[in-house]
Every structure is written in C-alpha cells, then in structure tokens.
Scaffold this motif. Structure first.
Motif, PDB file in Angstrom:
ATOM      1  N   ASN A  43      48.883  35.288  40.372  1.00 53.86           N
ATOM      2  CA  ASN A  43      48.678  35.861  41.708  1.00 53.86           C
ATOM      3  C   ASN A  43      48.448  34.718  42.687  1.00 53.86           C
ATOM      4  OD1 ASN A  43      47.514  37.075  44.062  1.00 53.86           O
ATOM      5  ND2 ASN A  43      46.986  38.867  42.833  1.00 53.86           N
ATOM      6  N   PRO A  44      49.324  34.512  43.666  1.00 55.50           N
ATOM      7  CA  PRO A  44      49.184  33.379  44.580  1.00 55.50           C
ATOM      8  C   PRO A  44      48.004  33.496  45.528  1.00 55.50           C
ATOM      9  CG  PRO A  44      50.969  34.801  45.292  1.00 55.50           C
ATOM     10  CD  PRO A  44      50.531  35.307  43.950  1.00 55.50           C
ATOM     11  N   LEU A  45      47.372  34.678  45.580  1.00 55.64           N
ATOM     12  CA  LEU A  45      46.255  34.880  46.491  1.00 55.64           C
ATOM     13  C   LEU A  45      44.906  34.737  45.809  1.00 55.64           C
ATOM     14  CD1 LEU A  45      47.622  38.013  48.411  1.00 55.64           C
ATOM     15  CD2 LEU A  45      47.864  35.606  48.997  1.00 55.64           C
ATOM     16  N   ALA A  46      44.903  34.510  44.505  1.00 52.97           N
ATOM     17  CA  ALA A  46      43.634  34.389  43.775  1.00 52.97           C
ATOM     18  C   ALA A  46      42.881  33.146  44.242  1.00 52.97           C
ATOM     19  CB  ALA A  46      43.890  34.318  42.277  1.00 52.97           C
ATOM     20  N   ASP A  47      41.566  33.299  44.406  1.00 57.38           N
ATOM     21  CA  ASP A  47      40.725  32.229  44.943  1.00 57.38           C
ATOM     22  C   ASP A  47      39.282  32.538  44.576  1.00 57.38           C
ATOM     23  OD1 ASP A  47      38.908  31.852  47.697  1.00 57.38           O
ATOM     24  OD2 ASP A  47      40.020  30.060  47.099  1.00 57.38           O
ATOM     25  N   PRO A  48      38.459  31.543  44.274  1.00 54.32           N
ATOM     26  CA  PRO A  48      37.069  31.819  43.901  1.00 54.32           C
ATOM     27  C   PRO A  48      36.316  32.638  44.941  1.00 54.32           C
ATOM     28  CG  PRO A  48      37.603  29.529  43.466  1.00 54.32           C
ATOM     29  CD  PRO A  48      38.776  30.108  44.200  1.00 54.32           C
ATOM     30  N   TYR A  49      36.623  32.405  46.210  1.00 52.57           N
ATOM     31  CA  TYR A  49      35.936  33.125  47.288  1.00 52.57           C
ATOM     32  C   TYR A  49      36.446  34.559  47.388  1.00 52.57           C
ATOM     33  CZ  TYR A  49      33.738  33.665  51.892  1.00 52.57           C
ATOM     34  OH  TYR A  49      32.968  34.091  52.943  1.00 52.57           O
ATOM     35  N   LEU A  50      37.768  34.731  47.353  1.00 53.76           N
ATOM     36  CA  LEU A  50      38.354  36.055  47.540  1.00 53.76           C
ATOM     37  C   LEU A  50      38.201  36.944  46.313  1.00 53.76           C
ATOM     38  CD1 LEU A  50      41.620  34.993  49.386  1.00 53.76           C
ATOM     39  CD2 LEU A  50      39.621  36.080  50.387  1.00 53.76           C
ATOM     40  N   LEU A  51      38.072  36.358  45.125  1.00 54.26           N
ATOM     41  CA  LEU A  51      37.887  37.154  43.918  1.00 54.26           C
ATOM     42  C   LEU A  51      36.448  37.620  43.738  1.00 54.26           C
ATOM     43  CD1 LEU A  51      40.068  35.344  41.218  1.00 54.26           C
ATOM     44  CD2 LEU A  51      40.498  37.533  42.334  1.00 54.26           C
ATOM     45  N   GLY A  52      35.562  37.180  44.621  1.00 52.07           N
ATOM     46  CA  GLY A  52      34.167  37.574  44.510  1.00 52.07           C
ATOM     47  C   GLY A  52      33.353  36.672  43.610  1.00 52.07           C
ATOM     48  N   VAL A  53      33.996  35.632  43.050  1.00 53.63           N
ATOM     49  CA  VAL A  53      33.264  34.729  42.159  1.00 53.63           C
ATOM     50  C   VAL A  53      32.157  34.012  42.932  1.00 53.63           C
ATOM     51  CG1 VAL A  53      33.458  32.777  40.589  1.00 53.63           C
ATOM     52  CG2 VAL A  53      35.325  34.409  40.762  1.00 53.63           C
ATOM     53  N   LEU A  94      39.015  45.956  38.083  1.00 53.53           N
ATOM     54  CA  LEU A  94      39.252  46.864  39.205  1.00 53.53           C
ATOM     55  C   LEU A  94      40.656  46.669  39.778  1.00 53.53           C
ATOM     56  CD1 LEU A  94      38.019  49.009  41.053  1.00 53.53           C
ATOM     57  CD2 LEU A  94      37.149  47.175  42.509  1.00 53.53           C
ATOM     58  N   GLY A  95      41.097  45.417  39.898  1.00 56.32           N
ATOM     59  CA  GLY A  95      42.433  45.154  40.413  1.00 56.32           C
ATOM     60  C   GLY A  95      43.521  45.678  39.488  1.00 56.32           C
ATOM     61  N   ARG A  96      43.325  45.522  38.187  1.00 53.69           N
ATOM     62  CA  ARG A  96      44.315  46.016  37.222  1.00 53.69           C
ATOM     63  C   ARG A  96      44.386  47.536  37.235  1.00 53.69           C
ATOM     64  NH1 ARG A  96      48.054  43.114  34.306  1.00 53.69           N
ATOM     65  NH2 ARG A  96      47.618  44.318  32.423  1.00 53.69           N
ATOM     66  N   SER A  97      43.239  48.199  37.503  1.00 57.31           N
ATOM     67  CA  SER A  97      43.221  49.659  37.515  1.00 57.31           C
ATOM     68  C   SER A  97      44.031  50.233  38.670  1.00 57.31           C
ATOM     69  CB  SER A  97      41.781  50.168  37.600  1.00 57.31           C
ATOM     70  OG  SER A  97      41.217  49.869  38.866  1.00 57.31           O
ATOM     71  N   ALA A  98      44.296  49.423  39.700  1.00 62.70           N
ATOM     72  CA  ALA A  98      45.090  49.890  40.835  1.00 62.70           C
ATOM     73  C   ALA A  98      46.561  49.986  40.488  1.00 62.70           C
ATOM     74  CB  ALA A  98      44.895  48.960  42.034  1.00 62.70           C
ATOM     75  N   GLY A  99      46.974  49.338  39.389  1.00 60.89           N
ATOM     76  CA  GLY A  99      48.368  49.407  38.965  1.00 60.89           C
ATOM     77  C   GLY A  99      49.162  48.204  39.403  1.00 60.89           C
ATOM     78  N   ALA A 100      50.155  47.850  38.620  1.00 60.84           N
ATOM     79  CA  ALA A 100      50.965  46.674  38.920  1.00 60.84           C
ATOM     80  C   ALA A 100      51.772  46.824  40.196  1.00 60.84           C
ATOM     81  CB  ALA A 100      51.913  46.390  37.736  1.00 60.84           C
ATOM     82  N   GLY A 101      52.129  48.071  40.544  1.00 57.07           N
ATOM     83  CA  GLY A 101      52.960  48.283  41.718  1.00 57.07           C
ATOM     84  C   GLY A 101      52.285  47.910  43.016  1.00 57.07           C
ATOM     85  N   ARG A 102      50.990  47.744  42.998  1.00 54.44           N
ATOM     86  CA  ARG A 102      50.260  47.398  44.220  1.00 54.44           C
ATOM     87  C   ARG A 102      50.519  45.969  44.666  1.00 54.44           C
ATOM     88  NH1 ARG A 102      46.859  51.173  46.979  1.00 54.44           N
ATOM     89  NH2 ARG A 102      46.701  52.997  45.622  1.00 54.44           N
ATOM     90  N   GLY A 103      50.991  45.111  43.770  1.00 55.95           N
ATOM     91  CA  GLY A 103      51.287  43.739  44.152  1.00 55.95           C
ATOM     92  C   GLY A 103      50.052  42.859  44.151  1.00 55.95           C
ATOM     93  N   PRO A 104      50.211  41.623  44.654  1.00 57.29           N
ATOM     94  CA  PRO A 104      49.113  40.663  44.643  1.00 57.29           C
ATOM     95  C   PRO A 104      47.896  41.105  45.425  1.00 57.29           C
ATOM     96  CG  PRO A 104      51.212  39.604  45.155  1.00 57.29           C
ATOM     97  CD  PRO A 104      51.447  41.059  45.185  1.00 57.29           C
ATOM     98  N   ALA A 105      48.097  41.954  46.441  1.00 56.05           N
ATOM     99  CA  ALA A 105      46.976  42.351  47.293  1.00 56.05           C
ATOM    100  C   ALA A 105      45.935  43.164  46.535  1.00 56.05           C
ATOM    101  CB  ALA A 105      47.487  43.150  48.487  1.00 56.05           C
ATOM    102  N   ALA A 106      46.325  43.822  45.415  1.00 52.65           N
ATOM    103  CA  ALA A 106      45.379  44.667  44.681  1.00 52.65           C
ATOM    104  C   ALA A 106      44.199  43.854  44.176  1.00 52.65           C
ATOM    105  CB  ALA A 106      46.085  45.366  43.526  1.00 52.65           C
TER     106      ALA A 106
END
Length: 364
Positions: free
Chosen positions: A113-123, A167-179
């Motif tokens: 996921n190109p949008l993954a980030d320690p800040y945005l993932l809630g880490v 939680l992101g996986r539960s939204a389904g793959a079709g949601r894209g990186p934004a999920a």
C-alpha cells in the motif's frame, strides 16, 4: 528452492518485478545519499545563535584524537554548546528520521500500500498513548528519563497497527489503498481520544505529556541518544536483513510462497521491527508525521522501486531530511522554535496529496 525459483511469474507479478528494478547504479545513489546526510549533519552543527565556525569545530574534534597534538581554541561555553547541545540534537534527529522513514518504507512493502505510514496507520498514536500512560502512571517527568517509555510506546504501537490492519482488511480489497488509511485514521482518532482522557485524569502530568507531544528535540541530550540506540540498532538490522524479501512480498503472496518464503513469519518480523523503531522514535521525540511518506516515495522517484535500494536509502536520506527540518524549526522564527512536527507536516501534507492522487493498488 532451485525449482521454485524457475516457476513462471504471473503477468501482474512480472510487471511488478519490472517496476522494482533499480534505476542507474546503486553505488551512485548511495554516495549521493551519504553526501546529503553529511551536508545535513554539518548544517545542523553549524547553524545556531552562536557562531562556532567550521574550522574551530574541526580543531575541537581533532583535539580528541590521540597523538595528533591539535589544540582547540573553543572556550568552555562554546565547547559545551557543541558537545552538550548541538551534537546530541543532530544525532537524535538523524536517528529518529532514519527510523520513521525506514518504518514507512517497510509498511508500504508489507501491506503493498503506497499510503502506509507510521503516522497514518495509527502506530504513532498508539505509541503516543503508551508513552502517555507510562508518564501518567510512572511519576510524570521522571518517566521521560526512564527505559519504560520505549517499551510502553512499543506496546501501544503494536496494538494500533494490528487493529488498523484488521479493520482495513475487513473493508474488502475492492476499497483500494484508502481502506487501510481510513482504518488507521479511525484507530488514531480513538487512541487520541483515550490519550486525552488519561491526560485529563492526571492533570499533574500535563506539562510532561505536552512537552513530549510537541517534540523533544529541543531538549535532546546524550541520554536520549543512548536510550534510542539499542532499539534503533535492532530495528534497522532486522529491516535491512529482510529488504530483499520485501521485494518478493510485493509480487504477491502466491509468488512469494512458490519461492519458498514463509510469508506470515516474514510479515511478522518486518511489522514488529518497524513498529519497534517507530515506537522508540516516538518515545524520545514526540509525534512527527509524514516522514514515512515523503522520504520513501522521493527515493523511489529517483532510484527505482526495489527495496534493496529503497530501504537503505530511506534510512540515510530520512536521517538527513529530519536534521534539515530541525534546522528550519529552530531558525524560521528565531529566537522562538517551531515544533518539528509542524515543519514535516508543511512539506508532508501536499506530498501526501500527490501520492494519494497518483497511487494505485498493488494487491490485497
């Protein structure tokens, strides 16, 4: 393993493998990154209200080398400014920048996921809550100097990244990186609310908590550097040793398994190492966002997408970037200082908007 390596890749995996190639010679990019880091280091040491001079700093450093016989001309006060104020601050900024950038690159590879980030993932928010609990129940300001803070931050960060991913996986793959990003924002918002509640219940520790939240590079000392070093070493070594496997993971789970990779174990090691580095960085520096987005993507733009080059360059460039950001933070409104998180957000928010607009989903 030899037979597995000869298995044909799917068309999508082959396209991804092409994208992961290194552009140009890797040693050229490594040399440029080292030059960038050295420029940041010397700028961070030289810039300040007191002009120490590059030549005098060089003589002071040489005076500590045996048998050279070089004598320093710095006064005791200037020597204290160099060794007790500027150098630890520059070193700590470099370590924090390296860890957050490496964590961002790792999360992007592990979660594809190109949008993954320690800040945005809630880490970072989870680590912040863990640190707040340690301060609130660990005798306030004294907890800021203890070894409990990184461990508490790691626990909070680990919980946050697991919840965000599920939680992101539960939204389904079709949601894209934004999920995954939306899941991270949700988790971060909840954990921030809990953190605020804890602060209100322990108002006597508010000063210590806010000192930490706003960034602590202005109070950095060698104790903070020594506290961070073990965690930084473990995190960086684990990530660098697995950087080639990150390339394999980006091809997809099926391709990785066909090559004999234990996908679950590799993911666990990488996420744990990245979370450990993030938590330790947050524990000593406070919340600094967007670094894990800016640096890895900038490296990919110039050097290619292979994690064999992206990860080590992210460590070096991330260290230099945060040192430069700290220089801006302490000079933009001199004699006052900006929180360093404001500077990284100033550059990171528009950069994130560009990445969000151009990103595409690599895989579920």
């Amino acid at each position: 393993m030899a037979r597995a390596e000869q298995l044909p890749l799917t068309q999508a995996a082959a396209a991804e493998a092409t994208r992961l190639r290194v552009r140009g010679r890797s040693w050229l990019w490594a040399g440029a990154a080292v030059v960038f880091l050295l420029a940041a280091f010397f700028t961070g040491v030289l810039v300040g209200p007191v002009d120490l001079g590059l030549a005098e700093i060089g003589r002071e450093a040489a005076s500590h080398i045996p048998f050279l016989g070089v004598k320093s001309h710095l006064s005791d006060s200037d020597r204290a400014i160099l060794w007790q104020l500027r150098l630890p601050r520059v070193v700590l900024a470099g370590l924090v920048g390296a860890l957050l950038s490496a964590a961002g690159a790792t999360y992007q590879g592990v979660f594809r996921n190109p949008l993954a980030d320690p800040y945005l993932l809630g880490v970072a928010a989870g680590a912040g809550l863990g640190a707040t609990l340690a301060i609130a129940y660990g005798h306030g300001a004294t907890a800021l100097k203890g070894d409990l803070l990184p461990l508490a931050a790691f626990g909070g960060g680990a919980i946050a990244v697991v919840v965000a991913y599920v939680l992101g996986r539960s939204a389904g793959a079709g949601r894209g990186p934004a999920a995954l990003v939306l899941a991270g924002v949700t988790v971060a918002s909840f954990l921030t609310a809990v953190q605020t509640f804890v602060q209100q219940q322990h108002s006597d520790t508010l000063q210590a908590v806010y000192t930490w939240i706003l960034g602590r590079l202005d109070t950095a000392g060698w104790h903070d550097v020594l506290l961070l070093l073990p965690y930084a070493g473990v995190s960086a070594v684990a990530l660098l040793l697995h950087r080639r496997l990150l390339d394999v993971l980006t091809l997809g789970d099926d391709e990785a398994k066909s090559l004999g990779i234990n996908v679950a174990r590799v993911r666990l090691v990488l996420v744990a190492a990245a979370t450990l580095g993030t938590a330790a960085a947050v524990a000593v520096s406070g919340l600094i966002g967007f670094l894990g987005i800016i640096v890895p993507h900038a490296v990919r733009l110039v050097a290619g997408g292979s994690y064999r080059i992206v990860l080590p360059l992210s460590i070096v460039v991330g260290a230099g970037f945060l040192v430069f950001a700290d220089v801006i933070a302490r000079t933009a409104m001199s004699p006052a200082e900006l929180p360093i998180g404001v500077v990284t957000a100033f550059f990171g928010a528009p950069f994130f908007a560009i990445v969000l607009r151009t990103s595409r989903m690599v895989g579920p």
